[in-house]
Design a protein around this motif. Structure first.
Motif, PDB file in Angstrom:
ATOM      1  N   PRO A  17     -26.204 -50.213 -29.037  1.00 35.02           N
ATOM      2  CA  PRO A  17     -27.385 -49.831 -27.953  1.00 35.02           C
ATOM      3  C   PRO A  17     -26.826 -49.047 -26.995  1.00 35.02           C
ATOM      4  N   ASN A  18     -27.744 -48.119 -26.663  1.00 39.28           N
ATOM      5  CA  ASN A  18     -27.140 -47.202 -25.271  1.00 39.28           C
ATOM      6  C   ASN A  18     -27.358 -48.083 -24.011  1.00 39.28           C
ATOM      7  N   GLU A  21     -30.044 -47.095 -21.689  1.00 37.85           N
ATOM      8  CA  GLU A  21     -31.442 -47.226 -22.033  1.00 37.85           C
ATOM      9  C   GLU A  21     -32.379 -47.730 -20.874  1.00 37.85           C
ATOM     10  N   ARG A  22     -31.953 -48.755 -19.972  1.00 38.80           N
ATOM     11  CA  ARG A  22     -32.805 -49.121 -19.015  1.00 38.80           C
ATOM     12  C   ARG A  22     -32.908 -48.295 -17.587  1.00 38.80           C
ATOM     13  N   ASP A  26     -31.808 -40.242 -18.053  1.00 44.11           N
ATOM     14  CA  ASP A  26     -30.381 -40.276 -18.432  1.00 44.11           C
ATOM     15  C   ASP A  26     -29.878 -38.685 -18.343  1.00 44.11           C
TER      16      ASP A  26
END
Lengths: 255, 257
Positions: A17-18, A21-22, A26
């Motif tokens: 998972p990146n 992401e949250r 980015d």
């Protein structure tokens, strides 16, 4: 950020998972590369400065600064208004005790703004608009929530009748129910002004599981929406005797 | 074969006068791009290099820089207005009328001063909002955020003190409303109001006080505040860059010790 051990086991084998992401954005590595200020930044500053000067110059050619008749302390204009950036405070004056509206509320707002970085001390999230993906929806919700509350309260104070020809919640509590003025003009408005942001914090915590930064976003949006709602109402919707009017019914600058 | 004759521009650049003022060549190579920043009083407010993101219009919107630019425009037009303005009752009003009717560029300079002042209030407010939205107030920038809020208050005060100076109906009654608000401060309200007015109502003493605050005290206070603000931007690691994880702290922010 840190995932629980059980989650880690489940994710084994799956694509990693990146961790970013949250976040709301980015920023690509390329954007963090350092470039020379000359000419990369200075050219932008020069163009921006010239455009602003051009815009203001055009405005100065087209629109004259107002100059009314000579000051006369025996002829009070109706309405008498402060400069636009204080009309939010002047609007508050219509709804509560002058000490509260003119001094305590602006004082608390300034101290509250100054306190923001001492409450939200988390460095992760710096330099990212709205920080997390929840930031923007929280901000939009808070803006709308605040504006609706305040417009409703302003309308209530205009149309709730009180004794002696007055109107509004404070005068109603004071003249009809006989509550002492310090309760109707200080305690009740203070309670309302604390309740609105408190409920907002509760709502964003429930709905979005907001962290400290996201709660700050909600509260700043509350401040921002309050400033502009009150300022716009005070500027465009207050006519004779500071009664609510529609903008096209405002008395002209010169009577 | 003879050397080609240097052009006039080259001869100027080689002159001892030019070289005593500008010590760098035209900054088209990294070395001179660094030197031009380091050796200029105005430019060295900037670092030599910044993250590319800092030059992106959609990150800062240039709001802080434009606020400073407005302050310079206001200083320039303000000094011009001071040549003609008389802080006297009712002479102030007539000096403004005179400015509009018989001073070359008088009306234009007053208009520019007025609209730039409104723009500055708006842009400083928007700058604060931008800094908030990007979380750029977070440590180690918390003190500078506080200084910034102080600068916003000073901007309001500068604009408000200037509002009285034309001495027309708009000015008199706006200031009456404003000082009445300050007068409602619990306990010390009466004293504050009297100090602001130099008496019990807006009059000649008020005009002199507000004129003095507007042209000397508040601009100087703003300059001091701005100096701290700009100095601390550099000391706190320059323009904010994204921090996604704890480990990144320190790699992106190089505190100048």
């Amino acid at each position: 950020m840190s995932s629980l051990p059980s989650e880690r086991i489940e994710e084994e084998g799956a694509p990693k998972p990146n961790p970013r992401e949250r976040f709301f954005e980015d920023v690509p590595e390329d954007e963090l590369r350092r470039v020379f200020v000359w000419p990369n930044l200075l050219s932008i500053e020069l163009i921006g400065g010239l455009l602003l000067l051009l815009l203001l110059g055009l405005l100065a050619v087209l629109v004259n600064a107002p100059l009314e008749t000579l000051a006369n302390d025996e002829k009070t204009p109706d309405p008498s208004k402060a400069p636009w950036y204080f009309l939010g405070l002047q609007e508050l004056l219509l709804h509560m005790h002058p000490s509260l509206a003119g001094v305590i509320v602006p004082g608390v707002v300034i101290l509250g703004l100054m306190a923001i970085p001492y409450i939200d001390r988390e460095r992760v999230g710096t330099g990212i608009y709205f920080t997390t993906k929840k930031g923007l929806p929280i901000a939009l919700f808070s803006l709308a929530y605040t504006a609706v509350w305040e417009v409703a309260l302003i309308l209530m104070d205009q149309y709730l009748p009180a004794a002696e020809g007055g109107h509004g919640l404070g005068p109603y509590l004071h003249t009809v129910l006989g509550w002492p003025e310090w309760i109707s003009a200080i305690v009740v408005p203070s309670a309302i002004m604390l309740f609105i942001p408190a409920l907002l914090v509760l709502l964003v915590r429930r709905r979005w599981q907001a962290d400290r930064r996201e709660v700050m976003i909600a509260l700043y949006a509350f401040f921002f929406a309050s400033f502009w709602t009150l300022t716009l109402v005070g500027t465009f919707f207050r006519g004779e005797s500071m009664n609510l009017v529609l903008p096209w019914n405002l008395p002209g600058f010169t009577q | 074969m003879a050397e080609p004759r240097p052009s006039l521009w080259e001869r100027i650049r080689e002159s001892s006068l030019y070289r005593s003022i500008y010590r760098t060549r035209y900054p088209d190579q990294p070395r001179w791009q660094s030197m031009v920043i380091l050796q200029s009083l105005a430019l060295h407010l900037h670092p030599v290099r910044v993250p590319k993101r800092a030059t992106r219009l959609t990150y800062t919107w240039g709001l802080g820089g434009l606020s400073v630019w407005l302050f310079l425009i206001l200083t320039f037009t303000g000094v011009f207005l001071m040549f003609y303005y008389v802080p006297d009752v009712p002479g102030a009003y007539f000096s403004i009328q005179n400015l509009a009717t018989s001073v070359t560029f008088g009306q234009f300079m007053r208009n520019l001063h007025r609209w730039a002042a409104h723009a500055m209030v708006l842009l400083v407010f928007m700058h604060m909002t931008r800094v908030f939205l990007t979380g750029a107030y977070k440590p180690p920038r918390e003190y500078n955020w506080m200084v910034g809020v102080g600068l916003l208050v000073l901007t309001f005060l500068l604009s408000f003190t200037g509002y009285l100076l034309p001495w027309d109906q708009l000015a008199l009654w706006a200031i009456t409303v404003g000082t009445n608000m300050a007068g409602s401060t619990p306990l010390v309200g009466g004293a504050i109001r009297t100090a602001l007015l130099g008496g019990f109502s807006v009059g000649p003493a008020t005009l002199v006080r507000w004129y003095t605050l507007h042209v000397i005290f508040l601009p100087l206070a703003l300059i001091v505040g701005m100096s701290i603000h700009f100095w601390r931007i550099r000391k706190d690691g320059g323009i904010s860059t994204p921090i996604y994880e704890e480990e990144e702290i320190g790699s992106h922010v190089q505190l100048a010790q």
